[in-house]
Motif scaffolding. Sequence first.
Motif, short mmCIF file in Angstrom:
data_model
loop_
_atom_site.label_atom_id
_atom_site.label_comp_id
_atom_site.label_asym_id
_atom_site.label_seq_id
_atom_site.Cartn_x
_atom_site.Cartn_y
_atom_site.Cartn_z
N GLU A 198 105.36 44.82 -0.11
CA GLU A 198 105.02 45.17 1.27
C GLU A 198 104.32 46.53 1.32
N ILE A 199 104.79 47.49 0.55
CA ILE A 199 104.16 48.81 0.50
C ILE A 199 102.74 48.68 -0.05
N ALA A 200 102.58 47.87 -1.10
CA ALA A 200 101.25 47.69 -1.70
C ALA A 200 100.30 47.03 -0.70
N ALA A 201 100.79 46.06 0.04
CA ALA A 201 99.94 45.38 1.03
C ALA A 201 99.50 46.38 2.12
N PHE A 202 100.44 47.19 2.60
CA PHE A 202 100.12 48.18 3.63
C PHE A 202 99.12 49.21 3.10
N LYS A 203 99.35 49.66 1.87
CA LYS A 203 98.46 50.65 1.25
C LYS A 203 97.05 50.07 1.07
N THR A 204 96.97 48.80 0.75
CA THR A 204 95.67 48.14 0.59
C THR A 204 94.92 48.10 1.91
N VAL A 205 95.63 47.80 2.99
CA VAL A 205 95.00 47.77 4.32
C VAL A 205 94.50 49.17 4.69
N CYS A 206 95.31 50.19 4.43
CA CYS A 206 94.90 51.57 4.74
C CYS A 206 93.67 51.98 3.93
N MET A 207 93.67 51.62 2.65
CA MET A 207 92.55 51.97 1.78
C MET A 207 91.27 51.25 2.24
N THR A 208 91.39 50.00 2.60
CA THR A 208 90.24 49.24 3.08
C THR A 208 89.67 49.86 4.35
N LYS A 209 90.55 50.28 5.24
CA LYS A 209 90.10 50.93 6.47
C LYS A 209 89.36 52.23 6.16
N SER A 210 89.89 53.02 5.23
CA SER A 210 89.22 54.27 4.86
C SER A 210 87.85 54.00 4.25
N LYS A 211 87.75 52.98 3.42
CA LYS A 211 86.46 52.64 2.81
C LYS A 211 85.45 52.22 3.89
N LEU A 212 85.89 51.41 4.82
CA LEU A 212 84.99 50.95 5.88
C LEU A 212 84.58 52.10 6.80
N MET A 213 85.52 52.99 7.09
CA MET A 213 85.21 54.12 7.96
C MET A 213 84.22 55.08 7.32
N GLN A 214 84.23 55.17 5.97
CA GLN A 214 83.27 56.05 5.29
C GLN A 214 81.83 55.69 5.65
N ALA A 215 81.58 54.41 5.80
CA ALA A 215 80.22 53.95 6.12
C ALA A 215 79.85 54.25 7.57
N LEU A 216 80.84 54.46 8.41
CA LEU A 216 80.58 54.64 9.84
C LEU A 216 80.51 56.09 10.28
N VAL A 217 81.15 56.99 9.54
CA VAL A 217 81.19 58.39 9.98
C VAL A 217 79.99 59.16 9.45
N SER A 218 79.57 60.15 10.22
CA SER A 218 78.43 60.97 9.79
C SER A 218 78.86 62.37 9.37
N ASP A 219 80.05 62.78 9.78
CA ASP A 219 80.53 64.12 9.43
C ASP A 219 80.90 64.19 7.95
N PRO A 220 80.26 65.11 7.20
CA PRO A 220 80.53 65.21 5.76
C PRO A 220 81.98 65.54 5.43
N GLY A 221 82.61 66.36 6.24
CA GLY A 221 84.01 66.72 6.01
C GLY A 221 84.93 65.52 6.14
N LEU A 222 84.68 64.72 7.18
CA LEU A 222 85.49 63.53 7.39
C LEU A 222 85.24 62.50 6.28
N LYS A 223 83.98 62.37 5.87
CA LYS A 223 83.66 61.47 4.75
C LYS A 223 84.43 61.87 3.49
N GLN A 224 84.51 63.18 3.25
CA GLN A 224 85.21 63.68 2.07
C GLN A 224 86.71 63.37 2.16
#
Length: 68
Positions: A15-41
């Motif tokens: 369950e922890i691994a599944a939740f962590k996978t969802v969080c990581m996927t969201k972070s990866k997808l958000m990287q493509a959407l944000v323009s702020d370099p600090g937030l991307k980092q």
Amino acid sequence: MNGSFALHETLEVHEIAAFKTVCMTKSKLMQALVSDPGLKQILEHDVQISTRQLEELDGLLSKSQQGG
């Protein structure tokens, strides 16, 4: 960990691994959407940490399934 989990412990790690996978996927997808370099980092750092954590969880589960 001693390498032998009870069923409920194994399910909790899954369950922890599944939740962590969802969080990581969201972070990866958000990287493509944000323009702020600090937030991307921050998002990139989160993906790196999450990847390591998922590898550790996978290792725990593998050891548990092998019996030690």
